[in-house]
Design an enzyme around this catalytic site. Structure first.
Site, PDB file in Angstrom:
ATOM      1  N   GLY A 109     -40.464 -75.778 -23.679  1.00  0.00           N
ATOM      2  CA  GLY A 109     -41.651 -76.887 -23.762  1.00  0.00           C
ATOM      3  C   GLY A 109     -42.068 -77.413 -22.452  1.00  0.00           C
ATOM      4  O   GLY A 109     -41.219 -77.806 -21.671  1.00  0.00           O
ATOM      5  N   ARG A 140     -40.818 -68.752 -23.777  1.00  0.00           N
ATOM      6  CA  ARG A 140     -39.614 -68.938 -24.492  1.00  0.00           C
ATOM      7  C   ARG A 140     -39.039 -67.264 -24.575  1.00  0.00           C
ATOM      8  O   ARG A 140     -39.762 -66.482 -24.518  1.00  0.00           O
ATOM      9  CB  ARG A 140     -39.511 -69.558 -25.916  1.00  0.00           C
ATOM     10  CG  ARG A 140     -40.057 -70.941 -26.216  1.00  0.00           C
ATOM     11  CD  ARG A 140     -39.814 -71.513 -27.202  1.00  0.00           C
ATOM     12  NE  ARG A 140     -39.816 -73.124 -27.206  1.00  0.00           N
ATOM     13  CZ  ARG A 140     -40.612 -73.953 -27.193  1.00  0.00           C
ATOM     14  NH1 ARG A 140     -41.973 -73.461 -27.133  1.00  0.00           N
ATOM     15  NH2 ARG A 140     -40.442 -75.277 -26.780  1.00  0.00           N
ATOM     16  N   ASP A 194     -33.384 -79.118 -23.964  1.00  0.00           N
ATOM     17  CA  ASP A 194     -32.110 -78.809 -24.731  1.00  0.00           C
ATOM     18  C   ASP A 194     -31.796 -77.335 -24.882  1.00  0.00           C
ATOM     19  O   ASP A 194     -30.735 -77.117 -24.363  1.00  0.00           O
ATOM     20  CB  ASP A 194     -32.067 -79.274 -25.876  1.00  0.00           C
ATOM     21  CG  ASP A 194     -30.664 -79.372 -26.588  1.00  0.00           C
ATOM     22  OD1 ASP A 194     -29.802 -80.173 -26.249  1.00  0.00           O
ATOM     23  OD2 ASP A 194     -30.656 -78.916 -27.789  1.00  0.00           O
ATOM     24  N   THR A 241     -38.360 -82.720 -20.519  1.00  0.00           N
ATOM     25  CA  THR A 241     -38.890 -82.643 -21.849  1.00  0.00           C
ATOM     26  C   THR A 241     -39.537 -84.130 -22.197  1.00  0.00           C
ATOM     27  O   THR A 241     -38.904 -84.971 -21.647  1.00  0.00           O
ATOM     28  CB  THR A 241     -37.569 -82.460 -23.064  1.00  0.00           C
ATOM     29  OG1 THR A 241     -38.115 -82.612 -24.407  1.00  0.00           O
ATOM     30  CG2 THR A 241     -36.335 -83.139 -22.636  1.00  0.00           C
ATOM     31  N   ASP A 260     -39.268 -85.203 -25.148  1.00  0.00           N
ATOM     32  CA  ASP A 260     -38.654 -85.991 -26.329  1.00  0.00           C
ATOM     33  C   ASP A 260     -37.636 -86.899 -26.046  1.00  0.00           C
ATOM     34  O   ASP A 260     -37.039 -87.559 -26.821  1.00  0.00           O
ATOM     35  CB  ASP A 260     -37.892 -84.753 -27.047  1.00  0.00           C
ATOM     36  CG  ASP A 260     -38.921 -83.671 -27.362  1.00  0.00           C
ATOM     37  OD1 ASP A 260     -39.974 -83.930 -27.801  1.00  0.00           O
ATOM     38  OD2 ASP A 260     -38.640 -82.322 -27.678  1.00  0.00           O
ATOM     39  N   ASP A 306     -34.471 -86.339 -25.358  1.00  0.00           N
ATOM     40  CA  ASP A 306     -33.448 -86.102 -26.195  1.00  0.00           C
ATOM     41  C   ASP A 306     -32.059 -85.694 -25.416  1.00  0.00           C
ATOM     42  O   ASP A 306     -31.149 -84.968 -26.107  1.00  0.00           O
ATOM     43  CB  ASP A 306     -33.731 -85.310 -27.337  1.00  0.00           C
ATOM     44  CG  ASP A 306     -34.392 -84.007 -27.108  1.00  0.00           C
ATOM     45  OD1 ASP A 306     -34.414 -83.700 -25.861  1.00  0.00           O
ATOM     46  OD2 ASP A 306     -34.305 -83.329 -28.057  1.00  0.00           O
ATOM     47  N   ARG A 342     -39.063 -83.726 -31.457  1.00  0.00           N
ATOM     48  CA  ARG A 342     -37.939 -82.855 -32.204  1.00  0.00           C
ATOM     49  C   ARG A 342     -37.117 -83.916 -33.208  1.00  0.00           C
ATOM     50  O   ARG A 342     -37.693 -84.210 -34.167  1.00  0.00           O
ATOM     51  CB  ARG A 342     -37.204 -82.238 -31.121  1.00  0.00           C
ATOM     52  CG  ARG A 342     -37.443 -80.741 -31.298  1.00  0.00           C
ATOM     53  CD  ARG A 342     -36.389 -79.662 -30.768  1.00  0.00           C
ATOM     54  NE  ARG A 342     -36.824 -79.302 -29.462  1.00  0.00           N
ATOM     55  CZ  ARG A 342     -36.518 -78.167 -28.727  1.00  0.00           C
ATOM     56  NH1 ARG A 342     -35.726 -77.449 -29.520  1.00  0.00           N
ATOM     57  NH2 ARG A 342     -36.645 -77.954 -27.826  1.00  0.00           N
TER      58      ARG A 342
HETATM   59  P1  ADP Z   1     -36.274 -76.276 -24.697  1.00  0.00           P
HETATM   60  O1  ADP Z   1     -35.806 -76.081 -23.455  1.00  0.00           O
HETATM   61  O2  ADP Z   1     -37.925 -77.068 -24.637  1.00  0.00           O
HETATM   62  O3  ADP Z   1     -35.447 -77.143 -25.580  1.00  0.00           O
HETATM   63  P2  ADP Z   1     -36.146 -73.836 -26.361  1.00  0.00           P
HETATM   64  O4  ADP Z   1     -35.287 -74.632 -27.264  1.00  0.00           O
HETATM   65  O5  ADP Z   1     -37.530 -72.997 -26.932  1.00  0.00           O
HETATM   66  O6  ADP Z   1     -37.054 -74.893 -25.307  1.00  0.00           O
HETATM   67  O7  ADP Z   1     -35.272 -72.968 -25.323  1.00  0.00           O
HETATM   68  C1  ADP Z   1     -35.751 -72.286 -24.420  1.00  0.00           C
HETATM   69  C2  ADP Z   1     -35.248 -70.922 -23.985  1.00  0.00           C
HETATM   70  O8  ADP Z   1     -34.015 -71.185 -23.696  1.00  0.00           O
HETATM   71  C3  ADP Z   1     -34.962 -69.999 -25.356  1.00  0.00           C
HETATM   72  O9  ADP Z   1     -36.188 -69.512 -25.396  1.00  0.00           O
HETATM   73  C4  ADP Z   1     -33.983 -69.104 -24.757  1.00  0.00           C
HETATM   74  O10 ADP Z   1     -34.496 -68.198 -23.708  1.00  0.00           O
HETATM   75  C5  ADP Z   1     -33.085 -70.211 -23.990  1.00  0.00           C
HETATM   76  N1  ADP Z   1     -32.157 -70.579 -24.725  1.00  0.00           N
HETATM   77  C6  ADP Z   1     -32.081 -71.442 -25.642  1.00  0.00           C
HETATM   78  N2  ADP Z   1     -30.837 -71.458 -26.375  1.00  0.00           N
HETATM   79  C7  ADP Z   1     -30.032 -70.718 -25.899  1.00  0.00           C
HETATM   80  C8  ADP Z   1     -28.504 -69.910 -26.133  1.00  0.00           C
HETATM   81  N3  ADP Z   1     -27.899 -70.579 -27.125  1.00  0.00           N
HETATM   82  N4  ADP Z   1     -28.408 -69.066 -25.307  1.00  0.00           N
HETATM   83  C9  ADP Z   1     -29.098 -68.568 -24.403  1.00  0.00           C
HETATM   84  N5  ADP Z   1     -30.266 -68.769 -24.314  1.00  0.00           N
HETATM   85  C10 ADP Z   1     -30.773 -69.675 -25.002  1.00  0.00           C
END
Ligand code: ADP
Length: 326
Positions: A14, A75, A106, A129, A131, A133, A175
């Site tokens: 995000g 993503r 996260d 972020t 959030d 968090d 979130r």
């Molecule tokens: P944010 O960073 O805002 O929390 P997301 O949760 O959508 O956003 O995560 C962003 C990207 O990070 C995902 O689209 C993916 O490419 C990568 N990612 C998230 N979790 C994992 C994981 N367990 N292993 C590998 N890549 C991950």
């Protein structure tokens, strides 16, 4: 440890206001330390797709005041697979990138941790972020701006709430964390905040009604954190309509309004300090840590801690809100 000559920088997940200030800071601090910088567009997606451009100081001119991220964000499900991450590693080698700075939330830092461990690749994370968090930092980049946006919106909604003597449930992002809802409620003088952190302990709505809110007031505003645990503002409104039909209830979901806009001074300064600290960390041979801020000092938080631990909500804030909303 091999010497680091070139770093890559990306934003992922995000978007958050202040990400651009962080990109600027990382880029300039790196160049100041005679490192080459490569901007990777569209997060892990763009890394796998080889969307990489060398950044000079002028690439990051005039962006400190802009919301969003000039590097774009995305993503990427493919990065969650071993094959996808192998492709990413091959691209990094091809560009002679020796270390990465990942700005994201996260999920992005979870991906960074997996990748860093798998390929023994140096990565520094920046908490980007709205959030707030991530564990181990008092504040994340974007949180303060989002909080100010929420405050401005609630101030406007209050005019209608007061004029029509209504009860408004306003849903905010976060979130599974209640920082935006709780601090947003205090900042805007709302009557209550419904947050996931305490939803399993008490029925917050029942408590609110029992405490006789609206007794001496002609309008009320309740901030609700988006979360399946709270049921969101819609869920709350449905319950009130059923259980207390005398209330004139309205719902506003602030949604993506909360992500955009020019970052506040607080977020610009935070992002600038954290970006420079990311380069310091690499120069000090730090690996796989997130840059945090604690009591106004920069700290290094291991990825494992930043991601895995739930950041606790400060109970004192909750008590303050309760005492001030009588
Ligand atoms: P944010 O960073 O805002 O929390 P997301 O949760 O959508 O956003 O995560 C962003 C990207 O990070 C995902 O689209 C993916 O490419 C990568 N990612 C998230 N979790 C994992 C994981 N367990 N292993 C590998 N890549 C991950």
């Amino acid at each position: 440890m091999a010497e680091i000559k070139t770093i890559g920088i990306l934003t992922s997940g995000g978007d958050a206001p202040g990400m651009n200030a962080a990109i600027r800071s990382v880029t300039r601090a790196a160049i100041f330390n005679d490192l080459k910088v490569k901007g990777i567009y569209r997060g892990y997606r763009g890394l796998i797709d080889d969307e990489i451009v060398e950044f000079k100081t002028q690439n990051v001119s005039n962006i400190i005041q802009q919301g969003g991220t000039i590097l774009k964000t995305a993503r990427c499900a493919e990065f969650m697979t071993v094959e996808g991450r192998q492709l990413a590693y091959d691209i990094l080698r091809r560009h002679q990138i020796d270390a990465l700075v990942v700005i994201g939330g996260d999920g992005s830092l979870t991906g960074a941790r997996v990748f860093a461990n798998e390929f023994n690749f140096p990565i520094i994370g920046l908490p980007g972020t709205i959030d707030n968090d991530l564990y181990g930092t008092d504040s994340t980049i974007g949180y303060d701006t989002a909080l100010n946006t929420i405050m401005d919106c609630v101030d406007k909604i209050r005019d209608t709430a007061t004029s029509h003597e209504r009860l408004f449930f306003i849903e905010v992002m976060g979130r599974n964390a209640g920082f935006l809802a709780l601090n947003g409620a205090i900042a805007s003088g709302a009557e209550a905040a419904i947050i996931p952190e305490i939803s399993t302990e008490v029925d917050q709505l029942a408590e609110l009604i029992q405490n006789g809110f609206r007794k001496s007031k002609n309008s009320s505003i309740v901030l609700v954190a988006e979360s399946p645990i709270t049921g969101g503002a819609m869920g709350m409104a449905e319950r009130v309509k059923k259980e207390f039909p005398r209330y004139d209830v309205r719902v506003t979901i602030l949604g993506h309004l909360q992500r955009g806009g020019s970052p506040t001074a607080h977020d610009r300064i935070l992002a600038s300090r954290m970006g420079a600290a990311a380069i310091d960390a690499l120069m000090e041979d730090q690996r796989n840590v997130m840059i945090g801020i604690k009591n106004d000092d920069i700290v290094y938080v291991p990825f494992s801690k930043a991601i895995k631990n739930d950041k606790p909500i400060n109970r004192e804030l909750l008590n303050t809100l309760r005492r001030l909303s009588i």
